[in-house]
Scaffold this active site. Structure first.
Site, PDB file in Angstrom:
ATOM      1  N   ASP A  32      -2.679  -8.489  -4.316  1.00  0.00           N
ATOM      2  CA  ASP A  32      -2.840  -7.382  -3.899  1.00  0.00           C
ATOM      3  C   ASP A  32      -3.070  -6.076  -4.777  1.00  0.00           C
ATOM      4  O   ASP A  32      -2.697  -6.001  -5.920  1.00  0.00           O
ATOM      5  CB  ASP A  32      -1.437  -6.640  -3.186  1.00  0.00           C
ATOM      6  CG  ASP A  32      -1.814  -5.886  -1.883  1.00  0.00           C
ATOM      7  OD1 ASP A  32      -2.677  -5.588  -1.569  1.00  0.00           O
ATOM      8  OD2 ASP A  32      -0.632  -5.337  -1.499  1.00  0.00           O
ATOM      9  N   LYS A  48     -12.568  -2.927   8.107  1.00  0.00           N
ATOM     10  CA  LYS A  48     -12.467  -3.864   7.262  1.00  0.00           C
ATOM     11  C   LYS A  48     -13.510  -4.756   7.166  1.00  0.00           C
ATOM     12  O   LYS A  48     -14.092  -5.039   8.102  1.00  0.00           O
ATOM     13  CB  LYS A  48     -10.985  -4.503   7.361  1.00  0.00           C
ATOM     14  CG  LYS A  48     -10.870  -5.399   8.464  1.00  0.00           C
ATOM     15  CD  LYS A  48      -9.598  -5.900   8.547  1.00  0.00           C
ATOM     16  CE  LYS A  48      -9.339  -7.026  10.101  1.00  0.00           C
ATOM     17  NZ  LYS A  48      -8.177  -7.649  10.056  1.00  0.00           N
ATOM     18  N   HIS A  73      -8.041  -1.310   0.120  1.00  0.00           N
ATOM     19  CA  HIS A  73      -7.168  -2.434   0.209  1.00  0.00           C
ATOM     20  C   HIS A  73      -8.147  -3.467   0.007  1.00  0.00           C
ATOM     21  O   HIS A  73      -9.130  -3.636   0.635  1.00  0.00           O
ATOM     22  CB  HIS A  73      -6.471  -2.440   1.456  1.00  0.00           C
ATOM     23  CG  HIS A  73      -5.608  -1.191   1.931  1.00  0.00           C
ATOM     24  ND1 HIS A  73      -4.370  -0.851   1.939  1.00  0.00           N
ATOM     25  CD2 HIS A  73      -6.111  -0.114   2.460  1.00  0.00           C
ATOM     26  CE1 HIS A  73      -3.933   0.162   2.524  1.00  0.00           C
ATOM     27  NE2 HIS A  73      -5.054   0.823   2.825  1.00  0.00           N
ATOM     28  N   GLN A 107       0.764 -11.907  -2.876  1.00  0.00           N
ATOM     29  CA  GLN A 107      -0.519 -11.894  -2.836  1.00  0.00           C
ATOM     30  C   GLN A 107      -1.146 -11.049  -3.928  1.00  0.00           C
ATOM     31  O   GLN A 107      -0.501 -10.485  -4.508  1.00  0.00           O
ATOM     32  CB  GLN A 107      -1.225 -11.461  -1.474  1.00  0.00           C
ATOM     33  CG  GLN A 107      -0.639  -9.783  -0.995  1.00  0.00           C
ATOM     34  CD  GLN A 107      -1.284  -9.519   0.361  1.00  0.00           C
ATOM     35  OE1 GLN A 107      -1.429 -10.474   1.352  1.00  0.00           O
ATOM     36  NE2 GLN A 107      -1.310  -8.344   0.485  1.00  0.00           N
ATOM     37  N   CYS A 155       0.787  -1.044  -0.004  1.00  0.00           N
ATOM     38  CA  CYS A 155      -0.084   0.015   0.152  1.00  0.00           C
ATOM     39  C   CYS A 155       0.883   1.177  -0.240  1.00  0.00           C
ATOM     40  O   CYS A 155       0.413   2.181  -0.626  1.00  0.00           O
ATOM     41  CB  CYS A 155      -0.924   0.067   1.158  1.00  0.00           C
ATOM     42  SG  CYS A 155      -0.386  -0.833   2.537  1.00  0.00           S
ATOM     43  N   ARG A 198       7.435 -10.902   5.756  1.00  0.00           N
ATOM     44  CA  ARG A 198       7.006 -10.482   6.894  1.00  0.00           C
ATOM     45  C   ARG A 198       7.835 -11.285   8.192  1.00  0.00           C
ATOM     46  O   ARG A 198       7.748 -12.559   7.843  1.00  0.00           O
ATOM     47  CB  ARG A 198       5.685 -10.568   7.298  1.00  0.00           C
ATOM     48  CG  ARG A 198       4.618  -9.679   6.267  1.00  0.00           C
ATOM     49  CD  ARG A 198       3.216  -9.730   6.380  1.00  0.00           C
ATOM     50  NE  ARG A 198       2.475  -8.757   5.673  1.00  0.00           N
ATOM     51  CZ  ARG A 198       1.270  -8.916   5.527  1.00  0.00           C
ATOM     52  NH1 ARG A 198       0.463  -9.774   6.123  1.00  0.00           N
ATOM     53  NH2 ARG A 198       0.584  -8.021   4.301  1.00  0.00           N
ATOM     54  N   HIS A 246      -4.917  -1.908  -4.832  1.00  0.00           N
ATOM     55  CA  HIS A 246      -5.548  -0.649  -4.026  1.00  0.00           C
ATOM     56  C   HIS A 246      -6.398   0.103  -4.995  1.00  0.00           C
ATOM     57  O   HIS A 246      -5.966   0.315  -6.185  1.00  0.00           O
ATOM     58  CB  HIS A 246      -4.503  -0.054  -3.407  1.00  0.00           C
ATOM     59  CG  HIS A 246      -3.689  -0.813  -2.357  1.00  0.00           C
ATOM     60  ND1 HIS A 246      -2.230  -1.528  -2.874  1.00  0.00           N
ATOM     61  CD2 HIS A 246      -3.946  -0.974  -1.134  1.00  0.00           C
ATOM     62  CE1 HIS A 246      -2.282  -2.290  -1.808  1.00  0.00           C
ATOM     63  NE2 HIS A 246      -3.036  -1.764  -0.810  1.00  0.00           N
TER      64      HIS A 246
END
Length: 713
Positions: A460, A541, A588, A458, A411, A440, A462
């Site tokens: 991912d 979320k 997100h 992932q 992000c 991570r 936005h």
């Protein structure tokens, strides 16, 4: 009854004896008395127990007595209690409890209701109602009832652990996957194992037999610190609580524990209890903190359900993705790179198919793919807020006297992409998608196959949009998720996670974000479960919990509304009035979530039998004899050139052996060819899970392959 403990009963509760007869309804109860206590190998801290147990009980009873007196002085005016069916019950303020209402409805409900909700807030069955209200009652067959039983069972587990080993208890929640509970404790140098379980289960059975009520009090911060002063872990939790936070303490038998609750009426509602496994964990997930022991457990209101669950666990072991991954030569791990997996050629086929599937949807749904850096100067993460809230989970290092970090998420980088030139309202919404590698720094004890790793990718993305576009964009993401999960054969539920205790931004902004998500879910037409206080620090979320073929629950997809990052990065676009600037909203979202995690879930969901469209072994050609080998190679080439995964078994084994080996290897199609097939240009088709066979031309076979791929079967 509430003030029932005497000095004699305190001594009884601090005793470590487990020799009393145990109810047969607890697992392995008949063997408890014949298994020696492992505590003998590790002397418990009797001084700690004899100091803290009586002290906590004394303080609890003092505060409870004062609160009961205050309760008596409160006005007991008539109140109206509205049930879900519209029926209204009469009650008295500060006197009538949900249990009273359950007893009025039926004795059976009073004996099975575990928890209530008062005006949509979870509420202990024994806690007096405070005014006119809506009341719902929940049994074990509901999520709220089940989770409450498991949360309360964690306290029963904590009681057994504290009494048996004299440990310092840390936290004991219901697990996030909805499969039981655990309790973390500090034991010094003791490492728990399966050998300790009989003694722990004996302590749990003792607590259940005594039908210990779960009692609740509210305390000040100073009272909480005094009550738990000997436990540094609880003291740290208390000190971290906001100044205006209501602190609650619960008691069952000798256990007095810091807990926000709520809980079941008493311990006897737990009629089947089993320890599942033990592992190490770090306090607060930090490798630099104390090493704890974590015991996982499961419980049910009857023995039959426990037996069924244990049978399910045995069945699930056969389809563990780590076992199937090895058998099918899909992936492996190596000690030189813990938490990062090697995907072999067959596994890479599945991995790429998953990404290609999502990329095709990106094209159809108006997403634009980007590629962003893997590492950034830490100043980026300071701007985004991750340095304060997430740094412990990042891999950081110095380059030329400046601190950098591998990205744990995309992000902030996508904010830089949005920011790199002037944007216009005409461009919005902008949907940026990124399959970049993420890292991570998960604790080694938390790593678990492909489901918890340090290096992953992932799907991912936005979305940058105006506030007016939020509802439609969220609805579009939910439709995307629905499309994908139906293809996978998942059912799912939506959970709206609201503002946590630690958050960025203003209350007004959070309220607006939560309302936008609620309206989008309502427009989508799917039921909503409220998950209060579990939002990300930057925004609320929607968590999507999927259920696989074995009815296990996983949290994969996510959808998060973020008003904070655009503010922190000062993102702007030129509004329709060119003299004005607008601030975009950031969404997100991920559908697969981690590709590694989804890979593992699908492998277990399909029990190793991949559907044709995603299978790494779609077909194999098996010649009957050496005479038909050249034709087999020709067929293999035709299928390969058409874009499908195909092998050929050119060994000299008998055809029955070849077919059997191909079935075990999970080839979707087994194509047997002999001299007859070679002469007619056909193949004899056998399917993976069927003894039947048919004869097809190569052209018809390829059309069937194309059809199955297009239909995702």
């Amino acid at each position: 009854m509430l003030l029932r403990l005497t000095a004699r009963s305190i001594r009884r509760y601090t005793s470590s004896s487990t020799s009393s007869p145990l109810p047969a309804l607890f697992s392995s109860a008949s063997s408890f008395c014949t298994v020696p206590s492992m505590a003998a190998n590790h002397p418990k801290d009797e001084a700690y127990l004899s100091a803290v147990i009586p002290k906590r009980i004394r303080l609890f009873e003092q505060i409870q007595a004062n609160q009961l007196e205050n309760l008596k002085s409160m006005p007991h005016d008539p109140i109206k209690i509205t049930l879900p069916d519209g029926n209204v019950k009469e009650g008295k303020k500060w006197e009538t409890t949900p249990m009273d209402i359950a007893a009025q409805i039926s004795k059976g409900l009073a004996n099975s209701a575990l928890i209530s909700a008062v005006n949509d807030v979870l509420w202990d069955m024994s806690r007096p109602l405070e005014g006119d209200c809506k009341l719902e009652l929940f049994k074990f067959d509901s999520d709220k009832g089940r989770d409450t039983l498991w949360h309360s069972s964690a306290h029963i587990l904590g009681q057994a652990l504290e009494q048996e080993y004299g440990c310092q208890l840390c936290i004991g929640p219901c697990t996030t996957r909805g499969e039981g509970f655990y309790y973390d404790g500090f034991y010094g140098d003791l490492g728990l194992s399966d050998n300790h379980f009989p003694s722990i289960e004996a302590g749990a059975a003792k607590a259940a037999k005594e039908a210990q009520p779960f009692e609740r009090i509210e305390v000040t911060k100073d009272q909480a610190l005094e009550m738990f002063s000997e436990n540094n872990f609880k003291v740290e939790i208390i000190n971290d609580l906001p100044a205006d936070k209501t602190i609650t303490v619960y008691r069952c038998g000798p256990l007095v524990d810091l807990c926000r609750g709520p809980h079941i009426p008493n311990t006897s509602f737990v009629k089947a209890f089993k320890c599942l496994r033990a592992s190490s964990a770090y306090w607060r997930g930090s490798k630099d903190r104390e090493s704890l022991q974590r015991v996982y457990g499961i419980s049910y209101p009857d023995q039959k359900q426990l037996k069924k669950y244990l049978q399910f666990l045995e069945e699930a072991k056969k389809y563990d993705h780590r076992l199937l991954g090895q058998k099918q030569e899909l992936f492996f791990s190596h000690h030189l790179s813990p938490g990062s997996y090697f995907f072999l050629p067959l596994g890479t086929r599945v991995y790429n198919k998953l990404m290609d599937f999502i990329k095709k949807q990106y094209w159809q749904r108006g997403y634009t793919e980007v590629i962003s850096p893997n590492m950034y100067n830490m100043s980026l993460w300071e701007t985004s807020g991750h340095a304060d809230n997430y740094k412990d989970n990042m891999f950081t290092f110095d380059i030329e006297k400046q601190e950098f970090g591998l990205k744990p998420m995309n992000c902030p980088g996508h904010c830089l992409i949005f920011q790199h030139r002037v944007r216009s309202y005409r461009e919005l919404p902008i949907r940026l998608a990124d399959f970049g590698v993420l890292h991570r720094n998960e604790a080694s004890g938390a790593l678990s196959g492909l489901t918890r790793v340090r290096r992953f990718q992932q799907d991912d993305a936005h979305i940058f949009c105006t506030t007016e576009q939020v509802k439609e964009e969220v609805k579009g993401v939910l439709e995307f998720i629905d499309y994908v999960y139906k293809i996978f054969g998942f059912t799912y539920e939506l959970k709206l996670s609201t503002r946590p205790e630690k958050y960025l931004g203003t209350l007004e902004t959070w309220d607006k974000a939560e309302e936008d998500l609620k309206e989008a879910i309502e427009a989508f037409g799917k039921p909503l479960v409220l998950n209060e206080g579990d939002g990300a620090f930057y925004g609320p979320k929607i968590d999507i919990t999927v259920s696989d073929a074995m009815n296990r629950k996983f949290q994969c997809a996510t959808l998060q509304l973020d008003f904070q990052l655009p503010e922190r990065f000062k993102l702007e676009y030129a509004a329709e009035d060119e003299a004005k600037r607008g601030r975009p909203v950031m969404i997100h979202r991920a559908v697969l979530g981690s590709v590694e995690r989804m890979f593992a879930i699908l492998l277990e969901h399909y029990k190793g039998k991949w559907p044709f469209w995603i299978s790494p072994r779609q077909a194999i050609v098996c010649p009957i004899s050496e005479k038909s080998q050249k034709y087999a190679e020709k067929v293999q080439k035709q299928i390969h050139d058409a874009g499908f995964y195909v092998d050929a078994d050119l060994t000299d084994r008998k055809i029955d052996k070849k077919v059997r080996e191909a079935q075990l290897a999970q080839y979707n199609y087994i194509l047997v060819v002999g001299e007859t097939e070679a002469a007619t240009g056909q193949v004899s088709v056998r399917l993976r899970d069927s003894a039947a066979h048919s004869v097809k031309s190569i052209e018809d076979l390829l059309e069937e392959f194309k059809s199955k791929t297009a239909e995702f079967v």
